[in-house]
Design a protein around this motif. Structure first.
Motif, PDB file in Angstrom:
ATOM      1  N   GLN A  89      69.452  19.854  70.540  1.00 54.62           N
ATOM      2  CA  GLN A  89      68.545  19.794  72.006  1.00 54.62           C
ATOM      3  C   GLN A  89      68.455  20.549  71.857  1.00 54.62           C
ATOM      4  N   ILE A  90      68.886  20.853  73.133  1.00 55.35           N
ATOM      5  CA  ILE A  90      68.877  22.027  74.401  1.00 55.35           C
ATOM      6  C   ILE A  90      68.018  23.668  72.680  1.00 55.35           C
ATOM      7  N   ALA A  91      68.822  24.093  71.774  1.00 61.04           N
ATOM      8  CA  ALA A  91      68.545  25.280  70.813  1.00 61.04           C
ATOM      9  C   ALA A  91      67.013  24.517  70.694  1.00 61.04           C
ATOM     10  N   TYR A  92      67.236  23.447  69.757  1.00 64.13           N
ATOM     11  CA  TYR A  92      65.573  23.074  69.823  1.00 64.13           C
ATOM     12  C   TYR A  92      64.503  23.410  70.904  1.00 64.13           C
ATOM     13  N   LEU A  93      64.645  23.009  72.191  1.00 63.41           N
ATOM     14  CA  LEU A  93      63.666  23.370  73.227  1.00 63.41           C
ATOM     15  C   LEU A  93      63.831  24.879  72.938  1.00 63.41           C
ATOM     16  N   GLU A  94      64.186  25.484  73.264  1.00 64.43           N
ATOM     17  CA  GLU A  94      64.481  26.898  73.517  1.00 64.43           C
ATOM     18  C   GLU A  94      63.591  27.406  72.329  1.00 64.43           C
ATOM     19  N   LEU A  95      63.421  26.758  71.219  1.00 59.79           N
ATOM     20  CA  LEU A  95      62.698  27.684  70.330  1.00 59.79           C
ATOM     21  C   LEU A  95      61.268  26.879  70.345  1.00 59.79           C
ATOM     22  N   SER A  96      60.847  26.537  70.997  1.00 60.76           N
ATOM     23  CA  SER A  96      59.682  25.580  71.810  1.00 60.76           C
ATOM     24  C   SER A  96      58.829  26.986  71.919  1.00 60.76           C
TER      25      SER A  96
END
Length: 78
Positions: A28-35
């Motif tokens: 989830q953190i990695a996904y948010l970083e790509l946002s």
């Protein structure tokens, strides 16, 4: 594989064991970083899920190690 309900709550990031929960939090953190759109409601919802999953992760680790969460939290914060 879905989130667990009951003992650790109903957060979709919380899984049956700490290793899987940690993997979901990291994902989830990695996904948010790509946002690209940090103003999107999904971004703040994702952060909230991570924030709520961390205490569950600490409790899971404590349960798996057979120690009280309070003791584990004190050691983590040092």
């Amino acid at each position: 594989m879905g989130g667990t309900s009951g003992r650790y709550g109903s957060n979709p990031l919380v899984r049956d064991d700490s290793r899987d929960t940690l993997a979901e939090i990291r994902h989830q953190i990695a996904y948010l970083e790509l946002s690209q759109d940090r103003e999107h409601p999904g971004y703040s919802h994702g952060l909230k899920m991570v924030d709520e999953a961390i205490p569950c992760l600490v409790q899971q680790v404590a349960d798996e190690m057979g120690v009280e969460q309070k003791i584990l939290s004190q050691n983590v914060s040092k």
